[in-house]
Design an enzyme around this catalytic site. Sequence first.
Site, PDB file in Angstrom:
ATOM      1  N   GLU A 134       0.710   4.173   1.299  1.00 26.51           N
ATOM      2  CA  GLU A 134       0.967   4.819   2.597  1.00 26.51           C
ATOM      3  C   GLU A 134       2.035   4.038   3.367  1.00 26.51           C
ATOM      4  O   GLU A 134       2.938   4.620   3.980  1.00 26.51           O
ATOM      5  CB  GLU A 134      -0.316   4.890   3.433  1.00 26.51           C
ATOM      6  CG  GLU A 134      -0.068   5.562   4.782  1.00 26.51           C
ATOM      7  CD  GLU A 134      -1.215   5.373   5.765  1.00 26.51           C
ATOM      8  OE1 GLU A 134      -2.378   5.520   5.379  1.00 26.51           O
ATOM      9  OE2 GLU A 134      -0.924   5.073   6.942  1.00 26.51           O
ATOM     10  N   HIS A 161       0.861  -1.190   0.000  1.00 30.18           N
ATOM     11  CA  HIS A 161       0.000   0.000   0.000  1.00 30.18           C
ATOM     12  C   HIS A 161       0.898   1.241   0.000  1.00 30.18           C
ATOM     13  O   HIS A 161       1.885   1.297   0.737  1.00 30.18           O
ATOM     14  CB  HIS A 161      -0.897  -0.012   1.244  1.00 30.18           C
ATOM     15  CG  HIS A 161      -1.960   1.050   1.215  1.00 30.18           C
ATOM     16  ND1 HIS A 161      -1.683   2.370   1.495  1.00 30.18           N
ATOM     17  CD2 HIS A 161      -3.279   0.995   0.920  1.00 30.18           C
ATOM     18  CE1 HIS A 161      -2.806   3.072   1.378  1.00 30.18           C
ATOM     19  NE2 HIS A 161      -3.785   2.256   1.028  1.00 30.18           N
TER      20      HIS A 161
END
Length: 296
Positions: free
Chosen positions: A136, A134
């Site tokens: 982030e 991901h």
Amino acid sequence: MTDTKKIFIEIDPNAGFCFGVTNSIKKTEEFLEKREEIYVLGELVHNEEELKRLMKIGMKVISHDEIDLLKGKEIIIRAHGEPPSTYKKLKQINAKIYDLTCPIVLQLQKKISIVADEMIKTGGMIVIYGVKNHPEVIGLMGHTKGIGVVVEDLEQAKELQLDRPVALFSQTTKDKEGFDAIENYLKYELNSRHIPFESYATMCKIVDRRLPSIESFSRKHDMIIFVSGKESSNGQYLFRIAKNNNSNAIFISFLDEIEQLEISSQVESIGISGATSTPQSLLELVKERLEKKING
Ligand code: SF4
């Protein structure tokens, strides 16, 4: 399907963009009012329909592998944030950066960086509960200064070699239950070995606050249509909560999927909800399409 015209359709009043996503989209639109095009590193938002809309008005999504093409160009950093290496690379090629990292993610990156400095002194490690690829999490890992490891679930946490101090963090859009399970496990194991352990429940409160409302909203209707990009972590999380409260909850990402939906004759009300990256306008379009499908 009989008496389909009686079906009541409602949009979840608590659905729609979170402020981090709202801000990045608003700023991108403002940039595009003054120029023909602007680049964004990776997908600005995990929502295919919204991406299509922004690309139509000039947003260009570029991958990390293509970063060299951005020499001297203007580039947006999205709400998920980036690791320090990305900023370094962009500066090297003289790109002009517009940093739209969500303030909550920015704060988390700073905290991880500070804790990483402390942990380095004690030979410890940072564990991040999140999805490995991901964006982030990739950004957060960049702030761990080489002492970070990602665990996606309790099983992976159990594979860690627990012979040093640990500081536990969470990706902002992960679930509390998963975090608590890993926290309890690490706390117990490390305490029994007399090794320091600290934990930071860094899940975003905006997602947290949606939980009670998505539970009651899902129970209120006979069927739930949950609209989200497949890549959205909070979308998967919120959908799971909806499904736990209504077995007739369906996940869709595209408007066209409505045509294939089977609506049983017992359904009298349908609720439409979505992730923090699902725009209100898309939920309204879903409602419109559903009404058309039901009313013919
Ligand atoms: S979910 Fe929370 S952390 Fe993520 S972009 Fe939205 S406000 Fe920021």
